[in-house]
Design a protein around this motif. Structure first.
Motif, PDB file in Angstrom:
ATOM      1  N   PRO A 182       6.364   2.451   0.179  1.00  0.00           N
ATOM      2  CA  PRO A 182       5.211   1.532   0.199  1.00  0.00           C
ATOM      3  C   PRO A 182       5.373   0.469   1.284  1.00  0.00           C
ATOM      4  N   LYS A 195      -4.172   2.752  -4.672  1.00  0.00           N
ATOM      5  CA  LYS A 195      -2.943   2.856  -3.880  1.00  0.00           C
ATOM      6  C   LYS A 195      -2.365   1.487  -3.524  1.00  0.00           C
ATOM      7  N   ARG A 198       3.056  -2.198   9.175  1.00  0.00           N
ATOM      8  CA  ARG A 198       3.829  -0.946   9.199  1.00  0.00           C
ATOM      9  C   ARG A 198       4.910  -0.953  10.279  1.00  0.00           C
ATOM     10  N   GLY A 246       1.891   5.125   0.508  1.00  0.00           N
ATOM     11  CA  GLY A 246       1.581   6.177   1.466  1.00  0.00           C
ATOM     12  C   GLY A 246       2.447   7.388   1.213  1.00  0.00           C
ATOM     13  N   SER A 247       2.656   8.181   2.244  1.00  0.00           N
ATOM     14  CA  SER A 247       3.478   9.377   2.095  1.00  0.00           C
ATOM     15  C   SER A 247       4.960   9.034   1.964  1.00  0.00           C
ATOM     16  N   VAL A 283       0.858  -1.178   0.000  1.00  0.00           N
ATOM     17  CA  VAL A 283       0.000   0.000   0.000  1.00  0.00           C
ATOM     18  C   VAL A 283       0.896   1.229   0.000  1.00  0.00           C
TER      19      VAL A 283
END
Length: 334
Positions: free
Chosen positions: A20, A61, A280, A16-17, A14
């Protein structure tokens, strides 16, 4: 049994900022006709994302790789489009039926439109809609056709959602937390319905939940996930009665009663220490090592592979503290 849906080395990232995040890491699944595969684990373990990747409904995303085969045909990247099989050959029912049923359209019209989409004439679609409502035990199908979703109870709405999923006469039915919002008696009825449909229609069913009590009642085979990885799989009865992975053992120990297939005796619950790992913040090595009472130094360095333990069992543990006595004796005899 015949495999209808096979998944090999599924990985999902996924965006993100920052970099991934790998949320599903190397998952293998095998859904067989006429059997229920359970996919269990704590929230955030990657169960729902794994399921949604099988019908191509993840957002932009998300990026995935891996092989998905429906009756030997590749689907997804490099294979047949998800659009061709979604709803027709693979259907999914979700936790809250209000998200899959339009609140301002009569139930009958939604079922009819769905059937027409799959090539039926209007008269055939009307007959099919009533037939499915009766099959999922909705009383007075004619009246139900003219009613709106909010006019039904939660359990009846979930039965209607199941009828909607069956319109295309699928080979695989994925049920993602289908009874979480229901009370116990209604939950039992919905689960019995799914199991009956599995047997009568020779459906391959995958049910996703964190509730091992549901798995005990429903699943023929069981896969346990933690932090995006499979940690154990095998016959549900074997996995629940004699876990081989520390995470599975502690999940089972956290239940107030033992598996019903093992007598269902009451016992003291044992909480799993620490916070669940997520993709994460996945620790290095075995993701369960910070919470595992059997962890060794090597568990913080090596990602344990999923290994064959015999008898259709697989687990991913370097220590393997729950080796059956029979296996130890056989190894010593050699």
């Amino acid at each position: 049994m015949t495999s209808v849906l096979q998944v090999e080395d599924l990985r999902v990232w996924v965006a993100g900022s920052g970099k991934p995040v790998l949320v599903v890491d190397g998952v293998d699944l095998d859904i067989q006709a006429g059997k229920v595969l359970g996919l269990a684990g704590e929230s955030g373990s990657g169960k729902s994302i794994s399921a949604q990747s099988l019908i191509g409904i993840l957002g932009e995303k998300f990026v995935y790789e891996g092989d998905i085969a429906l009756e030997g045909r590749a689907i997804g990247h490099g294979g047949e489009s998800f659009k061709n099989v979604r709803g027709r050959e693979i259907s999914m029912i979700f936790q809250d039926p209000l998200n899959s049923l339009h609140p301002q359209i009569q139930v009958g019209k939604q079922l009819i439109e769905h059937a027409i989409r799959f090539g039926q004439s209007r008269s055939e679609a009307i007959s099919r809609a009533k037939e499915l409502l009766r099959e999922v035990r909705i009383p007075d199908a004619d009246r139900a056709m003219k009613s709106y979703p909010h006019q039904f109870s939660g359990g009846m709405r979930q039965r209607i959602a199941i009828a909607m999923a069956l319109v295309g006469d699928p080979k695989v039915l994925i049920a993602d937390e289908p009874t979480t919002a229901l009370d116990v008696t209604v939950q039992a009825g919905v689960l019995r319905l799914i199991k009956r449909l599995c047997r009568e229609r020779d459906l391959g069913v995958m049910i996703i939940t964190h509730d091992l009590g549901v798995m005990d009642a429903m699943a023929d085979d069981l896969t346990i996930m933690y932090a995006g990885r499979v940690v154990e799989s095998g016959c549900a009865q074997d996995v629940l009665r004699a876990p081989r992975h520390p995470y599975t053992q502690q999940l089972v120990a956290s239940l107030p009663m033992g598996p019903s297939r093992d007598g269902g005796k009451a016992r003291s619950m044992q909480a799993i220490k620490g916070e669940p790992a997520t993709p994460r913040n996945r620790p290095p090595g075995c993701a369960f090592n910070p919470r595992c009472p059997w962890a060794e130094d090597r568990c913080t360095e090596i990602v344990p592979p999923l290994e064959d333990r015999g008898g259709g069992r697989e687990s991913a543990c370097l220590v393997d503290p729950f080796v059956p006595v029979e296996a130890v004796r056989k190894a010593e005899a050699r």
